[in-house]
Write a protein that holds these residues in place. Sequence first.
Motif, PDB file in Angstrom:
ATOM      1  N   CYS A 143       0.804  -1.225   0.000  1.00 45.68           N
ATOM      2  CA  CYS A 143       0.000   0.000   0.000  1.00 45.68           C
ATOM      3  C   CYS A 143       0.834   1.270   0.000  1.00 45.68           C
ATOM      4  N   GLY A 144       2.099   1.193   0.454  1.00 45.30           N
ATOM      5  CA  GLY A 144       2.941   2.389   0.479  1.00 45.30           C
ATOM      6  C   GLY A 144       2.484   3.400   1.531  1.00 45.30           C
ATOM      7  N   MET A 145       3.158   4.539   1.565  1.00 47.12           N
ATOM      8  CA  MET A 145       2.853   5.592   2.543  1.00 47.12           C
ATOM      9  C   MET A 145       2.861   6.948   1.861  1.00 47.12           C
ATOM     10  N   ASP A 146       2.008   7.855   2.329  1.00 47.31           N
ATOM     11  CA  ASP A 146       2.060   9.216   1.823  1.00 47.31           C
ATOM     12  C   ASP A 146       3.162   9.987   2.549  1.00 47.31           C
ATOM     13  N   ALA A 147       3.373  11.227   2.132  1.00 46.62           N
ATOM     14  CA  ALA A 147       4.493  12.015   2.665  1.00 46.62           C
ATOM     15  C   ALA A 147       4.351  12.265   4.163  1.00 46.62           C
TER      16      ALA A 147
ATOM     17  N   LYS B 119       6.989  10.880   7.297  1.00 43.86           N
ATOM     18  CA  LYS B 119       7.707  11.715   8.264  1.00 43.86           C
ATOM     19  C   LYS B 119       7.685  11.102   9.673  1.00 43.86           C
ATOM     20  N   LYS B 120       6.616  10.371  10.000  1.00 49.85           N
ATOM     21  CA  LYS B 120       6.433   9.885  11.369  1.00 49.85           C
ATOM     22  C   LYS B 120       6.742   8.398  11.515  1.00 49.85           C
ATOM     23  N   VAL B 121       7.267   7.775  10.468  1.00 48.18           N
ATOM     24  CA  VAL B 121       7.342   6.320  10.421  1.00 48.18           C
ATOM     25  C   VAL B 121       8.214   5.731  11.530  1.00 48.18           C
TER      26      VAL B 121
ATOM     27  N   PHE C 238       3.582   5.105  16.700  1.00 44.65           N
ATOM     28  CA  PHE C 238       2.837   5.685  15.580  1.00 44.65           C
ATOM     29  C   PHE C 238       2.434   4.584  14.607  1.00 44.65           C
ATOM     30  N   SER C 239       1.193   4.640  14.145  1.00 45.21           N
ATOM     31  CA  SER C 239       0.731   3.719  13.108  1.00 45.21           C
ATOM     32  C   SER C 239      -0.359   4.405  12.311  1.00 45.21           C
ATOM     33  N   ALA C 240      -0.326   4.208  10.991  1.00 48.17           N
ATOM     34  CA  ALA C 240      -1.358   4.779  10.131  1.00 48.17           C
ATOM     35  C   ALA C 240      -2.546   3.842   9.999  1.00 48.17           C
ATOM     36  N   LYS C 241      -2.478   2.683  10.692  1.00 51.29           N
ATOM     37  CA  LYS C 241      -3.564   1.707  10.585  1.00 51.29           C
ATOM     38  C   LYS C 241      -4.745   2.132  11.452  1.00 51.29           C
ATOM     39  N   PRO C 242      -5.973   1.678  11.129  1.00 51.36           N
ATOM     40  CA  PRO C 242      -7.172   2.075  11.893  1.00 51.36           C
ATOM     41  C   PRO C 242      -7.221   1.395  13.254  1.00 51.36           C
ATOM     42  N   ALA C 243      -8.341   1.627  13.973  1.00 53.37           N
ATOM     43  CA  ALA C 243      -8.521   1.074  15.316  1.00 53.37           C
ATOM     44  C   ALA C 243      -8.311  -0.433  15.295  1.00 53.37           C
TER      45      ALA C 243
ATOM     46  N   ARG D 248      17.060   4.079   6.066  1.00 51.22           N
ATOM     47  CA  ARG D 248      16.250   5.146   5.483  1.00 51.22           C
ATOM     48  C   ARG D 248      15.136   4.513   4.662  1.00 51.22           C
ATOM     49  N   ILE D 249      14.057   5.267   4.478  1.00 49.14           N
ATOM     50  CA  ILE D 249      12.860   4.732   3.830  1.00 49.14           C
ATOM     51  C   ILE D 249      12.399   5.675   2.730  1.00 49.14           C
TER      52      ILE D 249
END
Length: 741
Positions: free
Chosen positions: A680-684, A688-690, A695-700, A723-724
């Motif tokens: 799925c990749g990541m947006d900008a 920055k917070k990876v 921190f996680s961009a996944k839902p509940a 680096r990513i």
Amino acid sequence: MARMDANAVARQAEMILGRLSSLPTLPQVAAGILPYLVGGRVSTAAITEIIESDPALTARILSMAARQGVEYSAARPSVAEAVVKLGASAVRDAAMSVKVFQVFDAETDADARRILPRKQLAIFSLATACCSRQIAEILLPEEQRQSAFTAGLLSQIGILALDEVMPKSLEKIIGEARDRQESLAVVERRHLGLDHILLGKRLAESWSLPREIVTGIWLQNADLESLQPALPGIALSRIVRLATAIVRQSGLGHNGDFDSPPAILEAAAGLPIAAPQIEQIRSELHDKVSRRAQAVGLEMKNAATVYLETLSDAAARLAGDNTSLESRNRQALTQASQLEFIGAFVRGITPEASAVEVAAHLAELWQQRFQTGTVCVVMQRDPADPFAELISFDGPGRSRSVLLKVPAEGGLIPAALRKQFAVVELAEAAPWIAEQLDFDLGEARMVPLLAGSGAIGAVIFQNRIPVDPQQQATALSAATAVVAHVLAGRMEQRRHSDAAEQFADLLGRVNHARARQAQSQSISAIAEVAAGAAHELNTPLTIISGRAQLLHEVETDDNKRHMLKQIQDRAGEISDIVTDLMQFAKPTPPSPQSATVQSLIDEAAKIAAEKRGVDKLEIEAVGIAELGSAFVDPKQTAEAIARILLNAVESYKGESGPVRIEAGAEVEGRAVVHIRDSGCGMDAETLKKVFQPFFSAKPAGRKRGMGLSHAQRLLTVNDAGIRIASEAGKGTTVTIELPRK
């Protein structure tokens, strides 16, 4: 000739690029402008609009205006004023002398099959110019806005130059950038030792383009916050940087960069422009570019056929003029004198001309004035340099540049010529020069170029007509006395320019080191907080869990027993979080030892599969065995790589891969591994917070978000780097650098 190393190839490329007098344009542009040039009457407004929208034509006209000393009314060069002051005839000749890409392949669209189609690069350059102009309308006075347009338009001329000089090599470099999802400049530096931005800067200098335009091209990707704001062109560099980011985000054309485009607000750093203003620019940009592209002819169909038909008509009209011009040139050559030679030499040199360009100019004039055969100018930037540069000229359009390997003993100039002028036979004085060339110099002669304390180079030439040796020596001595000092000055100027470029590069490295130090300090601060929190939570958690267990054992009411069991379970979960915090805050001190990279990858894959609950992950490893060994703690490093693999696998919905692990090019003695997924990749913003803990961009219902932060922590304590690079919807690449010792 011996095969040259990468440094020699890069310098060869730089020398060849320095000899470019102009860049090619597209057949669409040529077909659009030719009707105005050959119709008997030049339409200044129409021609100006086309020239202003094409990098090759803009650079050609501004360079010609600089060479002819055109004075601008507003003290800021512009294409429109240059076209008027140069005159219709000069503009026509300049435009028609520009080479055209893909003219004789009118039946097919070969350009569309390229990885980076030239038309897409042209659209990208035009879009950058239009966007730079829009930004300048907000930030700059009226008289400076057209300079912003020009700087944006010329920001990619280094790519055009590489495409002209080494198209096959450039195509491979672009292909690697695409495959590795990297910026074009990074891959260029890896293979050539320099990138198209630096080449563009040097081309702009050699063509005498305005200084602020040169700086705008050069520093568009530099750390501008560390440079003096008053430096000429810094404002244009900031504007071009922001414009490039907006154009990449808008998908207008392509510039060969395949890494994640920079965030627009980051690119706008240092500029007094608000987010709503940027959004307004983006909303208007597409229409502005479309109108310009239509006017310049980029949307023309069958452009190559139209161009060839127009060119045939132009050739018939210009045949008479060319015949007359050739006759006048021959007459001028036969009437040249010693004074005229020196005058022509001095007048033909611009303040920005490099030593190589001065040498090429000298070789051409030498042949014309002294009626010789092939003429070569050979020079050495520094006595300690193992290479010398040789520029040869054997007729109009037949010039070449060659790198020579200087013998360790004897040096470039024979001892007899280092302090005293003389005309000697090349075969006796320096036979090694002829041995390294792939063309025959015959019975050539050699004279030194004496300046200051000694010889800085030499001129090699073939006599075509009988001459008196004494008269020739006298005449050549006077000529070389002038040109040698000019060449010496240009070589010193080149050394100063190299020093400035090295300083700019060093400044960038210092700021990068500062950023890494700040990141390390941030991690340490988070670790201290985490350790303190974990210590404070452990004691009450133990009490809560223990009391809940005791009550559960003696309680008879089923409902209360269930609630007590929930308390125990939740306390256990909190305890696990505390354990994660402690492992992140105070990892076990590493015990580094030599371990093969292959063994680290194998162990990481095994750990990741166990945590995933599967027998085996879908992994493809390429070239890992050839990486040899790294000096790290095997257990900690394998655990870090396993967390990265799990993150890659979890980027797919309901799948376990594929994940590709491949060897990278070694960097400063460190083994490099790329871990790529197509998930799925990541947006900008997510990128920055990876590395932030929890921190996680996944839902509940997500996991704790400690995977990559813990991986970074383990790699950091092992002196390894991570680096990513990622793009939403296209996947992620994690690059790891492991120390060898």
